[in-house]
Design an enzyme around this catalytic site. Structure first.
Site, PDB file in Angstrom:
ATOM      1  N   GLY A 103       6.201  -2.286  -1.096  1.00 26.21           N
ATOM      2  CA  GLY A 103       7.504  -2.909  -1.286  1.00 26.21           C
ATOM      3  C   GLY A 103       8.204  -3.185   0.023  1.00 26.21           C
ATOM      4  N   CYS A 104       7.524  -2.973   1.122  1.00 26.98           N
ATOM      5  CA  CYS A 104       8.111  -3.200   2.438  1.00 26.98           C
ATOM      6  C   CYS A 104       8.958  -2.001   2.860  1.00 26.98           C
ATOM      7  CB  CYS A 104       8.932  -4.484   2.463  1.00 26.98           C
ATOM      8  SG  CYS A 104       9.492  -4.917   4.099  1.00 26.98           S
TER       9      CYS A 104
END
Lengths: 139, 404
Positions: free
Chosen positions: A50-51
């Protein structure tokens, strides 16, 4: 209970909170209590990058239903995962495919499901739907 | 001395409320806020002189062209470039780096080396990796130490006749380290290598002197120095800009065009294909004027004070670790609290009106070095105050209590 009923129940629970702080404290508690995903499923394959925060999700067939377990390295993300799992796990594939996540807006957590949030939750919902789709195709 | 109340009044956004709380903006490393003079200048441009530049004979086009070129001159003076045509307007730092990396494709051959540093932002890594893939050149990395400083003895060893270009940032975006670029430039030149300096994080804090530095290229963005987004500068030494092929083809950058052969326009137009961000380019000059009026000496002294104050306040929090403790650093504090994910802290303090950056800061190799998923980064500007730091530290404490 149907997904809809569970979602209504969650909305009801959240209506008791007066402000964001209480909501967040509740999510943090949920994050702490979520049964962790079995370590063996915390694989590269099951990871949603998800970064900002990582999310692991695993789906398993149980008779005509799908059981989801999940985890995250960030506790707020994990708390929201707990809410999503509560609504979507142990349900029939066709019901999962029909359901939506509008209840998240109603409980004041809309920003956490924004595609720009980069916390992995939007992808997690996509993943849950993909499991259901694959499950449906198989049966 | 800097009159902080007067300065703060120049920035309309600082009176905003976020989530019902007064905004505390500590994400200046990502982008700076804009003073009223800059905002007004954008409006004034569109209300009074908007026209396309360098082609019309009509009055407005002339006015717009003049203003654009005046701005180029301001930038030339600001960075002490030898000639105005060594200043190329770009869309930002990334654009500038890509233009040069692309140009070097015509120079490099297999076996040559491109040197980056362990402290780079992705935008100063990826274009060079792409260049290496295209040419067969090798990417070499100057390592860093635990404090977040480049290891110069290793840099010395990595340099060789194979090194064709060395590309490092002036200041690290993730850690705030001020790199010894003068040493790097001089040393690289001894081996005949060109040097590009990514000045994106430096220009908000200092005035680069490109002739004194003797760098071959210096790139930065306008939006980090109170200018509009989508603006930037690529400085290049004349000989290099003449040698490199243009990055993009199109209008403005040609001398003559026929289907048999096109000849390119002279500098700087060779690198400025198409209608540029005219308003942006002009207003970047306004932003630079504003900063020079505040004065970089004042900015540096004040920001240093903020950095020291915030560092000591934050270190009072148990379990808090600061990443990037270089002897020479600017007003950036990257930190984590034991056992708490940076994303969680960032989310909670956002609810308290505080804007910081969380995550890997587009510098994943640095996070890998420290074996962490990311950090919380507070980056201060000259319009921030000690009162804001107090609010921020209290918010971090509150988040810590909630999350522990």
């Amino acid at each position: 209970m149907t997904i809809k009923e569970i979602q209504e129940e969650i909305v009801d629970e959240f209506s008791m909170f007066d402000d964001w702080m209480q909501r967040y404290e509740y999510i943090i508690d949920l994050g702490k209590s979520l049964p962790l995903i079995d370590e063996k499923y915390k694989t590269e394959d099951n990871i949603i990058k998800g970064c900002q925060s990582k999310v692991w999700v695993h789906g398993e067939q149980n008779d005509d239903k799908i059981v989801f377990t999940a985890d995250s390295d960030a506790i707020l993300t994990k708390g929201i995962i707990a809410i999503l799992i509560r609504a979507f796990s142990n349900q029939k594939a066709s019901d999962i495919l029909e359901a939506n996540t509008d209840f998240i807006d109603e409980i004041g957590l809309k920003e956490h499901l924004s595609p720009t949030r980069a916390n992995g939750l939007v992808s997690m919902i996509k993943e849950i739907k993909m499991y259901a789709l694959a499950f449906n195709a198989k049966n | 001395m800097l009159d902080i109340n007067k300065i703060r009044a120049d920035f309309p956004i600082l009176t905003q409320k976020v989530n019902g709380k007064p905004l505390v903006y500590f994400d200046n490393g990502a982008t700076s806020q804009k003073p009223k003079v800059v905002i007004d200048a954008i409006v004034k441009y569109y209300e009074e002189i908007n026209a396309n530049i360098h082609r019309g004979v009509h009055t407005l086009s002339q006015l717009a062209t003049d203003a654009y070129e005046v701005s180029r001159g301001k930038i030339q003076n600001h960075i002490n470039a030898k000639f105005p045509y060594e200043v190329i307007f770009t869309a930002g730092t990334t654009h500038g780096i890509n233009a040069i990396a692309n140009g070097f494709a015509s120079i490099l051959k297999a076996g040559d080396e491109v040197m980056v540093s362990a402290l780079e932002h992705h935008s100063n890594i990826v274009p060079w990796q792409m260049l290496c893939e295209k040419t067969g050149a090798k990417l070499v990395v100057i390592p860093m130490n635990e404090e977040g400083e480049l290891i110069l003895s290793e840099f010395d060893k990595l340099l060789s006749d194979k090194t064709k270009i060395v590309t490092v940032n002036h200041i690290s975006n993730a850690l705030g380290t001020l790199n010894p670029i003068k040493y790097i430039i001089d040393k690289a030149h001894q081996f005949g290598a060109a040097v590009l300096i990514d000045g994106a994080q430096a220009v908000p804090h200092l005035k680069p002197n490109v002739q004194e530095l003797d760098c071959d290229f210096y790139v930065f963005s306008g939006h980090k120095i109170c200018g509009p987004t989508g603006t930037g500068v690529l400085y290049g030494k004349e000989e290099w800009l003449r040698k490199l092929p243009p990055y993009q083809g199109g209008g403005e950058m040609i001398a003559t065009v026929s289907f048999e052969k096109t000849t390119y326009a002279d500098l700087p137009h060779k690198f400025e294909a198409g209608t540029p961000n005219i308003a942006g380019g002009i207003v970047l000059g306004t932003a630079i004027d504003y900063l020079n009026e505040v004065g970089f000496e004042n900015i540096q002294a004040y920001e240093h004070e903020l950095l020291e104050y915030a560092t000591s306040k934050l270190l009072e929090i148990e379990g808090l670790r600061i990443f990037g403790t270089a002897k020479e650093k600017t007003s950036v504090i990257s930190f984590n609290i034991d056992g708490i994910h940076p994303y969680d802290i960032g989310t909670i303090i956002d609810k308290l009106g505080i804007a910081v950056r969380t995550g890997h800061h587009c510098a994943q190799p640095i996070m890998d070095f420290y074996k962490i998923p990311g950090t919380i980064r507070a980056s201060f500007a000259f319009y921030n105050s000690k009162e804001e730091i107090d609010i921020f530290v209290e918010a971090v404490k509150k988040a810590k209590t909630m999350l522990s």
